[in-house]
Design an enzyme around this catalytic site. Sequence first.
Site, mmCIF file in Angstrom:
data_model
loop_
_atom_site.group_PDB
_atom_site.id
_atom_site.type_symbol
_atom_site.label_atom_id
_atom_site.label_comp_id
_atom_site.label_asym_id
_atom_site.label_seq_id
_atom_site.Cartn_x
_atom_site.Cartn_y
_atom_site.Cartn_z
ATOM 1 C CG ASP A 99 -2.130 0.910 1.016
ATOM 2 O OD1 ASP A 99 -1.922 2.082 0.630
ATOM 3 O OD2 ASP A 99 -3.265 0.469 1.246
ATOM 4 C CB SER A 147 -6.458 2.277 0.240
ATOM 5 O OG SER A 147 -5.210 2.858 0.465
ATOM 6 C CG ASP A 198 -7.243 0.663 6.260
ATOM 7 O OD1 ASP A 198 -8.101 1.567 6.197
ATOM 8 O OD2 ASP A 198 -6.066 0.825 5.885
ATOM 9 C CB THR A 200 -6.082 -2.952 1.252
ATOM 10 O OG1 THR A 200 -5.592 -1.642 0.970
ATOM 11 C CG2 THR A 200 -5.561 -3.941 0.225
ATOM 12 C CD GLU A 342 -2.932 -3.215 2.811
ATOM 13 O OE1 GLU A 342 -3.229 -2.290 2.054
ATOM 14 O OE2 GLU A 342 -3.541 -3.424 3.880
ATOM 15 C CG ASP A 347 -1.083 4.599 2.584
ATOM 16 O OD1 ASP A 347 -1.052 5.387 1.619
ATOM 17 O OD2 ASP A 347 -1.941 4.664 3.494
ATOM 18 C CG HIS A 351 -1.009 8.965 4.388
ATOM 19 N ND1 HIS A 351 -1.804 9.838 3.696
ATOM 20 C CD2 HIS A 351 -1.369 7.732 3.977
ATOM 21 C CE1 HIS A 351 -2.627 9.157 2.895
ATOM 22 N NE2 HIS A 351 -2.366 7.871 3.044
ATOM 23 C CG ASP A 390 -3.159 1.002 -2.585
ATOM 24 O OD1 ASP A 390 -1.931 1.252 -2.524
ATOM 25 O OD2 ASP A 390 -3.919 1.134 -1.604
ATOM 26 C CG HIS A 500 -3.100 8.252 -1.648
ATOM 27 N ND1 HIS A 500 -4.216 7.448 -1.730
ATOM 28 C CD2 HIS A 500 -2.607 8.080 -0.395
ATOM 29 C CE1 HIS A 500 -4.374 6.809 -0.587
ATOM 30 N NE2 HIS A 500 -3.425 7.183 0.247
HETATM 31 ZN ZN LIG Z 1 -3.581 2.727 -0.266
HETATM 32 ZN ZN LIG Z 2 -3.114 6.165 1.981
#
Ligand SMILES: [Zn+2]
Ligand SMILES: [Zn+2]
Length: 618
Positions: A99, A147, A198, A200, A342, A347, A351, A390, A500
């Site tokens: 991710d 995501s 979450d 995904t 995952e 990710d 962030h 993703d 993203h």
């Molecule tokens: Zn994502």
């Molecule tokens: Zn994200």
Amino acid sequence: MTRSEEPLLARPTSPNSSVDNIDEEDALLTGQSIHHPPSKFARWREIGVFVWALLATVAVVILAVVYQHETSIQQRRTGGWGPDGNPTGKRNMIFMVSDGMGPTSLAMTRNFRQHTSGLPIDDILVLDRHLIGSSRTRSTSSLITDSAAGATAFSCGFKSYNGAISVLPDHTPCGSVLEAAKKAGYMTGLVVTTRITDATPACFAAHANRREYEDLIAEQMIGHYPLGRVVDIMIGGGRCHFLPNTTEGSCRADSTDVVALAQEKYGFHYVDNKADFDNLEAEGGVKLPLLALLASTDIPYEIDRVHVSDIYPSESEMAEVALKALSAATKDSDKGFFLMIEGSRIDHAGHGNDPAAQVHEVMAHDKAFAAVLKFLEKDTTEGILVSTSDHETGGLAAARQLHQTYPMYRWYPGVLANASHSAEWMSSAWGEYLHSSPDRSREDKSAKLSELLKSGLGIVDYTQDEIDAIIDAKPIWPPSYLFADMISRRAQIGWSTHGHSAVDVNIYASSPDHAPGLVGNHENSEVGEFIAEYLDLDLGAVTEELKAKGVKTSSSTSTSSSGSSTNQDQDWGEWMGPPGLPVNENGPLVHLDEYHGDFKHRKREAESSLDCGCGLKH
Ligand SMILES: [Zn+2]
Ligand SMILES: [Zn+2]
Ligand SMILES: *[C@@H]1O[C@H](CO)[C@@H](O)[C@H](O)[C@H]1NC(C)=O
Ligand SMILES: *[C@@H]1O[C@H](CO)[C@@H](O)[C@H](O)[C@H]1NC(C)=O
């Protein structure tokens, strides 16, 4: 003695060598025969040699055939593709999601590892050796996906709007590859390092109009929805969404005990800590179905987890348990399994704009990828591994211009190597310090910060301005962002966003031959189509069943099933939902950031008396 006087092959005489057979060998080599009168003994000896030669030849032929067979078994590992190009026989599919990992994450991690481990320029990650293509990631509602839309493309093979959990832009549910795999007789699993509810993982076993409906998603994932239980093994975090709101450690809005429901109604074995998780093997192996919720929310970043590895397992540890359990459970079946794994928090590090946390996340994912490859090599069932992201997160750049003068062509991995914790952990530690006694002097705070910066990030050249900024930080730009920025600047790592980005992401596979349909540049929805093709799944039938049975896709009680969408549902032109949507706890403050919990936490902290904005706690 001259050379020509030597026998052709100079060799020492030994008790086993006679002049005779030296002559014979020389004769064979020179092609000139030598004549000795045959004796009776010599005749028998000739027969003996003949028989011996015959037997030896037979043995060699047999060995060669056996060896050929062995190698052809090795070479015949097609991943489960038949000679006609269609998938055939019993086969397993492992699908990995990294991710938020974009191409720069790979370059940065590779550079970092070469630097810290003193490895040569050509030292690359395992992933690098398995690159087969790239994926275009836009969703239907934005050029930049989230995501949820990303995972819907993987699970259903359709693009949808940001926030969609396996529903289409018209809010009708779409059957997922995991649901269809279960129906086709495969065993199924989900392994993540974040909340199992979450976006995904949710997309593989739930349907919701908005990804924030994690309470609803938790119920669906254990089987409390029209299709019944479809997942055989779930390992990850997110326990808080399964505990009733009357319990310590719950983050549910209602009093439903999803753990009890999972155990009593859907037959799950449940573990909520690493000690019990590790004991599963000792107690006669993992029994399915298994629900292992090993963290209240996220499993800590790898950079922090290694300090508490007795409490939290790594991505590869969890993956190995799932692989072993699914392999054992399908031992006597003519169908294999589908497992999604995952690396969720690459990710989150994006962030947080935290490069030190990210390189360790990527290396942990690379290790899990290698563990899956090893499993596939050893397992007797054919199988393939496909891994992709993703989307990219952070707009990461392995470069940063800090001054007006022309930039130096440098970035400094050593700065990341000095950090022993994430900015998130730093922020937690700082928050705990502040809360432990509210009336600290500014001097005390400065001293504490300098100590934290040295021990946690290995930064010794901090300025008073940087210290002051952290002391005066507000939740909207919290300490975690400031800690991460201190590392990023010093390392000359750049970020363009806390959200993203739209860059294409890489596709990896156990071999290009294992995923021929994904070689080259593809839409993300083709990844979902490929999974369905490989496992020979009927997603349409699952979609029809979901519609006919009316899966509940919204936690708002005024909204009925998506099978007969209400006007309210249909009016949702935008993925954020209509203005003032009651279930949207952030009201008008919705930003992309909120989708990873970060914004929610900051807002909660801003509202509570804890005004430090210290970010996520584990
Ligand atoms: Zn994502
Ligand atoms: Zn994200
Ligand atoms: C817990 O959930 C119930 C509904 O199931 C609700 O009535 C109650 O207000 C909730 N309690 C808290 C403290 O949120
Ligand atoms: C790493 O930390 C040490 C002190 O622990 C410091 O002397 C050194 O300059 C740091 N290296 C980098 C690249 O920041």
